[in-house]
Design a protein around this motif. Structure first.
Motif, short mmCIF file in Angstrom:
data_model
loop_
_atom_site.label_atom_id
_atom_site.label_comp_id
_atom_site.label_asym_id
_atom_site.label_seq_id
_atom_site.Cartn_x
_atom_site.Cartn_y
_atom_site.Cartn_z
N ARG A 16 53.00 50.91 10.86
CA ARG A 16 53.66 49.62 10.63
C ARG A 16 53.31 48.68 11.76
O ARG A 16 52.96 49.12 12.85
CB ARG A 16 55.18 49.80 10.60
N THR A 17 53.48 47.40 11.52
CA THR A 17 53.34 46.39 12.56
C THR A 17 54.60 45.55 12.59
O THR A 17 55.36 45.52 11.62
CB THR A 17 52.12 45.48 12.31
N CYS A 18 54.80 44.86 13.69
CA CYS A 18 55.99 44.00 13.84
C CYS A 18 56.01 42.89 12.79
O CYS A 18 57.07 42.52 12.31
CB CYS A 18 56.03 43.38 15.23
N GLY A 19 54.85 42.34 12.48
CA GLY A 19 54.79 41.23 11.54
C GLY A 19 55.64 40.07 12.02
O GLY A 19 55.50 39.62 13.16
N SER A 20 56.57 39.63 11.20
CA SER A 20 57.42 38.48 11.54
C SER A 20 58.63 38.84 12.40
O SER A 20 59.42 37.98 12.76
CB SER A 20 57.90 37.80 10.26
N CYS A 21 58.80 40.11 12.71
CA CYS A 21 59.95 40.54 13.49
C CYS A 21 59.69 40.38 14.99
O CYS A 21 58.65 40.79 15.50
CB CYS A 21 60.28 42.01 13.20
N SER A 22 60.66 39.80 15.68
CA SER A 22 60.59 39.68 17.15
C SER A 22 61.98 39.91 17.75
O SER A 22 62.28 39.41 18.83
CB SER A 22 60.06 38.29 17.54
N CYS A 64 56.29 45.72 27.09
CA CYS A 64 56.35 45.34 25.67
C CYS A 64 55.54 46.32 24.82
O CYS A 64 55.98 46.78 23.77
CB CYS A 64 55.80 43.94 25.46
N ARG A 65 54.35 46.63 25.27
CA ARG A 65 53.44 47.51 24.54
C ARG A 65 54.05 48.92 24.38
O ARG A 65 53.88 49.56 23.35
CB ARG A 65 52.13 47.59 25.31
N ASP A 66 54.77 49.38 25.39
CA ASP A 66 55.32 50.74 25.39
C ASP A 66 56.67 50.86 24.69
O ASP A 66 57.12 51.97 24.42
CB ASP A 66 55.46 51.27 26.82
N TYR A 67 57.33 49.73 24.42
CA TYR A 67 58.63 49.80 23.76
C TYR A 67 58.47 50.41 22.37
O TYR A 67 57.59 50.02 21.62
CB TYR A 67 59.28 48.41 23.65
N GLN A 68 59.33 51.36 22.04
CA GLN A 68 59.25 52.02 20.74
C GLN A 68 60.45 51.71 19.88
O GLN A 68 61.48 52.37 19.97
CB GLN A 68 59.09 53.52 20.91
N CYS A 69 60.30 50.72 19.07
CA CYS A 69 61.29 50.42 18.04
C CYS A 69 61.23 51.58 17.04
O CYS A 69 60.15 51.95 16.57
CB CYS A 69 60.91 49.10 17.37
N PHE A 73 58.08 53.20 15.03
CA PHE A 73 57.67 54.53 15.45
C PHE A 73 57.83 55.57 14.33
O PHE A 73 57.09 56.53 14.26
CB PHE A 73 58.50 54.95 16.67
N ASN A 74 58.80 55.37 13.47
CA ASN A 74 59.16 56.39 12.52
C ASN A 74 59.26 55.85 11.09
O ASN A 74 60.34 55.76 10.53
CB ASN A 74 60.50 56.99 12.97
N PRO A 75 58.11 55.47 10.50
CA PRO A 75 58.15 54.82 9.18
C PRO A 75 58.59 55.71 8.03
O PRO A 75 58.97 55.21 6.98
CB PRO A 75 56.70 54.36 8.98
N VAL A 76 58.55 57.01 8.20
CA VAL A 76 58.98 57.89 7.13
C VAL A 76 60.51 57.96 7.09
O VAL A 76 61.13 57.89 6.03
CB VAL A 76 58.37 59.30 7.30
N MET A 77 61.12 58.06 8.26
CA MET A 77 62.57 58.17 8.33
C MET A 77 63.28 56.83 8.12
O MET A 77 64.33 56.77 7.50
CB MET A 77 63.00 58.74 9.69
N PHE A 78 62.69 55.76 8.65
CA PHE A 78 63.35 54.45 8.60
C PHE A 78 62.79 53.62 7.46
O PHE A 78 61.64 53.20 7.50
CB PHE A 78 63.18 53.72 9.94
N TRP A 81 63.92 48.34 4.73
CA TRP A 81 65.08 47.45 4.95
C TRP A 81 65.77 47.67 6.29
O TRP A 81 66.65 46.92 6.67
CB TRP A 81 66.08 47.55 3.79
N MET A 82 65.35 48.69 7.06
CA MET A 82 65.88 48.89 8.42
C MET A 82 65.07 48.16 9.48
O MET A 82 65.35 48.28 10.67
CB MET A 82 65.95 50.39 8.75
N LYS A 83 64.06 47.40 9.06
CA LYS A 83 63.31 46.57 10.01
C LYS A 83 64.32 45.67 10.72
O LYS A 83 65.20 45.09 10.08
CB LYS A 83 62.27 45.74 9.26
N PRO A 84 64.26 45.57 12.04
CA PRO A 84 65.30 44.85 12.77
C PRO A 84 65.62 43.43 12.27
O PRO A 84 66.79 43.06 12.19
CB PRO A 84 64.78 44.82 14.20
#
Length: 167
Positions: A16-22, A64-69, A73-78, A81-84
């Motif tokens: 996944r990528t952040c896309g529009s999420c910040s 920033c690069r090392d932060y693990q949202c 980090f976990n696209p199978v579990m999350f 719709w849980m994107k921040p």
């Protein structure tokens, strides 16, 4: 206990990528520095533009690069719709070393993104953290709550916890 590592990118290859999420840049997380500028709770990153997009994303520092949202980090579990920016919460993995002879105390830190957590989001978090045996610190209207195993609860009640800087 189920192992949250069984649900990671490495195992399933989904990226996944952040896309529009910040949301992680908007001043909801810890204290630190991004280049010469400080960030802290209620102090958004200096490098967000007026549309809340990162102006240094390609050259962002390690913090920033090392932060693990967890959503990234976990696209199978999350689920999606849980994107921040959709769920209104940021979930981070955290570890506290209490004793060098014991494994770190692992927990999810769940931070509201500017408004009260919605009931269906909180229900999903509580259900999944229980299923996986993960300790959690979460917010409702900016007030912190804690659920976890005996070791986590003992730590929460300890003097060392009371003197620690939080969120």
């Amino acid at each position: 206990m189920n192992n949250p590592e069984d649900y990671t990118i490495e195992k399933y290859g989904k990226i996944r990528t952040c896309g529009s999420c910040s949301e992680c840049c908007k001043g909801y997380l810890d204290y630190g520095n991004i280049f010469e500028y400080k960030y802290a709770p209620k102090v958004p990153c200096h490098y967000l533009d007026e549309c809340k997009h990162c102006t240094i994303h390609k050259d962002r520092p390690d913090v920033c690069r090392d932060y693990q949202c967890m959503w990234l980090f976990n696209p199978v579990m999350f689920p999606e719709w849980m994107k921040p920016n959709l769920s209104g919460v940021i979930i981070s993995n955290r570890d506290i070393v209490l004793d060098e002879n014991e494994p770190p105390l692992h927990y999810w830190l769940v931070i509201e993104c500017g408004k009260k957590i919605r009931p269906e989001i909180l229900n999903w978090i509580l259900t999944n953290s229980h299923f996986l045996g993960i300790n959690i610190q979460y917010q409702i209207d900016g007030v912190d709550y804690y659920i976890g195993d005996k070791r986590f609860n003992d730590y929460i009640m300890s003097d060392s916890f009371k003197h620690r800087q939080h969120i």
